[in-house]
Design a protein around this motif. Structure first.
Motif, short mmCIF file in Angstrom:
data_model
loop_
_atom_site.label_atom_id
_atom_site.label_comp_id
_atom_site.label_asym_id
_atom_site.label_seq_id
_atom_site.Cartn_x
_atom_site.Cartn_y
_atom_site.Cartn_z
N ASN A 286 8.13 17.43 -0.09
CA ASN A 286 8.51 16.11 -1.09
C ASN A 286 8.29 16.67 -2.58
N ILE A 287 9.33 16.62 -3.33
CA ILE A 287 9.43 17.36 -4.62
C ILE A 287 8.45 16.85 -5.45
N VAL A 288 7.85 15.71 -5.07
CA VAL A 288 6.78 15.14 -6.06
C VAL A 288 5.68 15.95 -6.09
N LEU A 289 5.31 16.58 -4.78
CA LEU A 289 4.17 17.56 -4.74
C LEU A 289 4.37 18.82 -5.59
N THR A 290 5.50 19.07 -5.82
CA THR A 290 5.70 20.33 -6.56
C THR A 290 6.08 20.34 -7.71
N THR A 291 5.95 19.04 -8.42
CA THR A 291 6.43 18.65 -9.80
C THR A 291 5.15 18.52 -10.53
N PRO A 292 4.96 19.17 -11.57
CA PRO A 292 3.69 18.90 -12.65
C PRO A 292 3.83 17.60 -12.98
N SER B 179 -1.65 16.23 2.75
CA SER B 179 -0.09 16.15 2.63
C SER B 179 0.30 17.54 3.44
N PHE B 180 -0.66 18.23 4.24
CA PHE B 180 -0.17 19.09 5.17
C PHE B 180 -1.05 18.90 6.50
N PRO B 181 -0.82 17.91 7.33
CA PRO B 181 -1.69 17.63 8.59
C PRO B 181 -1.62 18.88 9.32
N ASP B 182 -2.73 19.36 9.70
CA ASP B 182 -3.04 20.45 10.89
C ASP B 182 -2.97 21.99 10.14
N ILE B 183 -2.85 21.79 8.97
CA ILE B 183 -3.01 23.11 8.47
C ILE B 183 -4.10 23.53 7.66
N MET C 254 0.71 -1.26 0.02
CA MET C 254 -0.04 -0.14 -0.01
C MET C 254 0.76 1.19 0.10
N ARG C 255 0.39 2.16 -0.95
CA ARG C 255 1.27 3.56 -0.81
C ARG C 255 1.01 4.40 0.30
N GLU C 256 1.72 5.26 0.62
CA GLU C 256 1.61 6.30 1.67
C GLU C 256 1.35 7.65 1.15
N ILE C 257 0.79 8.43 1.96
CA ILE C 257 0.50 9.92 1.75
C ILE C 257 1.87 10.63 1.74
N ILE C 258 1.97 11.38 0.64
CA ILE C 258 3.31 11.95 0.60
C ILE C 258 3.04 13.36 1.45
N LYS C 259 4.01 13.72 2.24
CA LYS C 259 3.81 14.90 3.04
C LYS C 259 4.72 16.03 2.47
N TYR C 260 4.43 17.50 2.55
CA TYR C 260 5.27 18.56 2.55
C TYR C 260 6.51 18.35 3.23
N ASP D 166 -0.79 20.03 -11.04
CA ASP D 166 0.23 20.94 -11.67
C ASP D 166 1.20 21.34 -10.82
N GLY D 167 1.42 20.69 -9.72
CA GLY D 167 2.51 20.90 -8.86
C GLY D 167 2.52 22.27 -7.99
N LYS D 168 0.97 22.65 -7.91
CA LYS D 168 0.78 23.74 -7.09
C LYS D 168 0.29 23.30 -5.66
N LEU D 169 0.28 24.42 -4.67
CA LEU D 169 -0.13 23.72 -3.03
C LEU D 169 -0.95 24.86 -2.81
N PHE D 170 -2.04 24.64 -2.05
CA PHE D 170 -3.06 25.44 -1.39
C PHE D 170 -2.39 26.39 -0.38
N THR D 171 -1.40 25.93 0.03
CA THR D 171 -0.82 26.84 1.12
C THR D 171 -0.14 28.26 0.61
#
Ligand SMILES: [Zn+2]
Length: 163
Positions: A9-15, A90-94, A1-7, A136-141
């Motif tokens: 990690n470069i995969v989150l900001t790569t399109p 990917s951003f627990p508690d934010i 089973m895969r895991e949730i990637i947290k900030y 698109d590699g963009k984050l809500f934060t």
């Protein structure tokens, strides 16, 4: 089973890469995304949040609108602006308020390979925009207007009539 990637990690900001073929691996990924999203009480998940850099996202806001499995999603029409609170697996508690389009038309391919166009509004539209931006590699934060702590989130939700 895969895991949730947290900030961060470069995969989150790569399109992510466009899907060119719906094969067994992609169907397995969709099934696993749904399982993990449900386990974590999420309402949306992008494939790169599981470390898979492909243009696939799922959204399940409520039973009425049901599950959206979106392959290569694209927003083709957007109108109106609205501000509401969001969180992200990917951003627990934010949490924070973000401005989004109110109404969108989104075009995507479903797991059977059919092209679908959906006109959505309100929170469903918001979550779809959040997930498509992940692809698109963009984050809500980067778009937060006002950041809320978990306690402030509870107050915000009470004030705005969420259950
Ligand atoms: Zn997210």
């Amino acid at each position: 089973m895969r895991e949730i990637i947290k900030y961060p990690n470069i995969v989150l900001t790569t399109p992510t890469k466009k899907v060119t073929e719906i094969d067994d691996g992609l169907i397995e990924l969709l099934d696993e995304m749904y399982q993990i999203m449900t386990e974590k009480d999420g309402i949306g998940l992008a494939a790169n949040q599981l470390g898979e850099s492909c243009r696939v996202a799922i959204v399940y806001v409520d039973d009425e609108s049901g599950l959206f499995e979106m392959i290569n999603p694209k927003i083709i029409k957007k109108s109106g602006m609205t501000v509401d609170v969001e969180g992200c697996l990917s951003f627990p508690d934010i949490y924070g308020t973000v401005e989004r389009y109110d109404d969108i038309i989104v075009r995507f391919v479903d797991r059977e390979g059919y092209e679908v166009e959906a006109e959505v509004s309100g929170y469903l539209s918001r979550v779809m925009q959040h997930e498509i931006e992940h692809l698109d590699g963009k984050l809500f934060t980067d778009k937060i207007i006002e950041r809320l702590s978990p306690d402030e989130l509870i107050d915000y939700m009470e004030e705005h009539g969420y259950d």
